[in-house]
Structures are given as C-alpha cells and as structure tokens.
Write an enzyme that holds these catalytic residues in place. Structure first.
Site, short mmCIF file in Angstrom:
data_model
loop_
_atom_site.label_atom_id
_atom_site.label_comp_id
_atom_site.label_asym_id
_atom_site.label_seq_id
_atom_site.Cartn_x
_atom_site.Cartn_y
_atom_site.Cartn_z
CE1 TYR A 159 -4.06 1.95 0.48
CE2 TYR A 159 -2.90 3.03 2.28
CZ TYR A 159 -3.98 2.97 1.41
OH TYR A 159 -4.97 3.93 1.46
CE LYS A 167 -3.98 4.48 -1.91
NZ LYS A 167 -5.07 4.94 -2.77
#
Ligand code: NAD
Length: 257
Positions: free
Chosen positions: A156, A160
């Site tokens: 993640y 991102k």
C-alpha cells in the site's frame, strides 16, 4: 468563492461506497453530472440513482475496462471534464500485516494492481479524452501512507507513493495540453470499513487518534470537499499538487520529548 463544477461531466471510480460515494455526491450536489463506477454493481447502481447519475461497472485493474468506461462516458455525454481515481484497496488480514521480508507476494501484486495500475489506467484513459478536448481535471486519491512510510503495509505504501510521483509527472506532461493532475491524500477517514477495523475498539481508536493533532478521524465529506476544490475551476492554476487532508497527522511528530 464559487465552486465551478456546474455542467461538468465527472467519473468517480470506486464510487459505490465510502470516500468515493461522498465524492460523487459532492460533485453532483455542486452541479456536475456524475458517472459512478465500481466493481460492486448493486451498491454502485444505488449510489448513482440517488444522485441522478449513471453507473458503469468497471474493475480499474483491467486496462480495457477502464478505457471502455471513459469511452462510454464520452459517447453518452460528449466529453469528460473530471476524472477522480478513487478506487483502492489495502489488506488488514493479520497475515498481510507483516514486515517486508515476509510480505506475501500475492498481496503485493493484488494491491499494486488496483491502487497503482488502476490509477494509471484511469489517468491514461481520461488523459486521452481530455487532451483531445484541451481541458480536464484529474484527481488521484492517494494516502498519507504515500507521504510518510507506515510500517507493515509495504504494498500500500509503495503504491500510494508511486501514485503521488506519477501525479506530479503527469501534471508536467499534460499541463501544456490544458489538463491538470492533482492528488488528495486522506488521513484516517471514517467509513464503514475503518469504523469496524479501528474505531469500534476504544483502545485501538485512542491509540490511532493519539497521533492525530485534531484527535478525530476525518469525515468522507471532508475528503470530498478537497476533491471538489481541485476538480473545479477554483483551482484553475493548481497543478501537480498533493492536498493532504489528515487533521495534521503528517505535519510533524505529535509527541513530547
Ligand atoms: N478510509 C481511509 O481511512 C483512507 C485513508 C487514506 C486513503 N484512502 C483511500 O481512499 C480511497 C477510498 O477508500 P475508502 O476508505 O472509501 O474504501 P472503501 O473500501 O470503503 O471503498 C473503496 C471502493 O472501491 C471499490 N473497488 C475496490 N477495488 C476496485 C477495483 N479493482 N475496481 C473498481 N472499484 C474497486 C470498492 O468496491 C469500494 O466501493 C482508496 O483509494 C483508499 O486507499 C482511504
């Protein structure tokens, strides 16, 4: 300040629920025609119907489906003014909340496929239409996890962070062609999912909130207002920006020494 999305055509990916639903509602309330898109057809249809928009099913990790989504929007409405790449996933399974040396490779691929590849697919498909129009605004939903490194969620964090740098690169590339590309990075935001995961447990909630200067999670509407600004003509000279909406979480160490 008047927020100029009246008459604009917008797509919101992952718009069936949570932050995406709020973004779709906020854009519609301010006069945009919204195409809600999601893998969850039933919820997506309900969200779209409630705001007088249309629903188009789409898995953002599939290149062809995302291009079909933008093509369908352009065929129906003749243009695309606002693209919000919001669809995203993370994993909170205990077996995925581990250090990078043990992080399951299938979890890595799953998250990168949706959060990074999905956002790129959305940016590229939207950009092709918007460059032709010589106008448009793309808003990518990143995360504080892309701004500062968080432990035990390497897929993640990597996805991102890449979304943020990609946003800047596209802003440089597409600016001369009339297309703005920006990001919004939410901090911990209250949705059905985060309420169940973090905020129903008093100790866990207190621990998380101790890192947030405003001592509360964000509301989905507070993320949506930031997206509305970047998507609108009020932000006509804002390009390549990351608007962090996190109650001050990432602005410094919220600790005493
Ligand atoms: N809630 C938070 O605290 C928080 C914090 C930082 C960033 N974000 C980001 O905000 C965005 C929205 O998160 P949320 O909390 O509303 O999540 P959510 O899980 O409530 O909603 C995400 C939506 O995306 C859809 N989706 C998932 N995979 C998809 C795919 N492959 N194609 C199309 N749609 C798909 C889901 O069906 C769902 O409707 C995500 O990008 C997330 O990373 C959320």
């Amino acid at each position: 300040m008047s927020v100029g999305v009246q008459g604009k055509i917008a797509i919101v990916t992952g718009g069936a629920q949570g932050i995406g639903k709020s973004i779709a509602e906020t854009l519609a309330r301010n006069g945009a025609t919204v195409v809600v898109s999601d893998v969850k057809a039933e919820q997506g249809l309900a969200t779209a119907a409630a705001l007088g928009g249309t629903f188009f099913p789409c898995d953002v990790s599939d290149f062809d489906q995302v291009h079909a989504l933008v093509d369908a929007c352009a065929a129906r409405y003749g243009r695309l003014d606002i693209m919000v790449n919001n669809a995203g996933i993370n994993s909170n399974r205990p077996e995925d909340r581990v250090t990078a040396d043990r992080y399951p490779i299938e979890t890595w691929h799953k998250i990168i496929n949706v959060d990074l590849h999905g956002t790129f697919h959305g940016c590229q498909a939207a950009a092709q239409q918007m460059v032709e129009q010589r106008s448009g605004s793309i808003v990518n939903i990143a995360s504080v996890a892309g701004v500062v490194a968080l432990r035990l969620q390497i897929g993640y964090v990597a996805a991102k962070a890449a979304v943020l740098r990609m946003t800047e690169a596209m802003a440089c590339e597409l600016g001369p062609m009339g297309v703005r590309v920006n990001a919004v990075s939410p901090g911990s935001t209250l949705t059905d999912g985060t309420r169940e995961l973090f905020y129903n447990d008093k100790d866990r909630a207190e621990h998380i909130l101790s890192f947030i200067p405003q001592r509360r999670p964000g509301e989905t509407t507070e993320i949506a207002e930031a997206v509305l600004f970047l998507a609108s003509d009020a932000a006509a000279y804002v390009n390549g920006h990351n608007l962090i909406v996190d109650g001050g979480w990432t602005c410094g160490f919220n600790r005493d020494f």
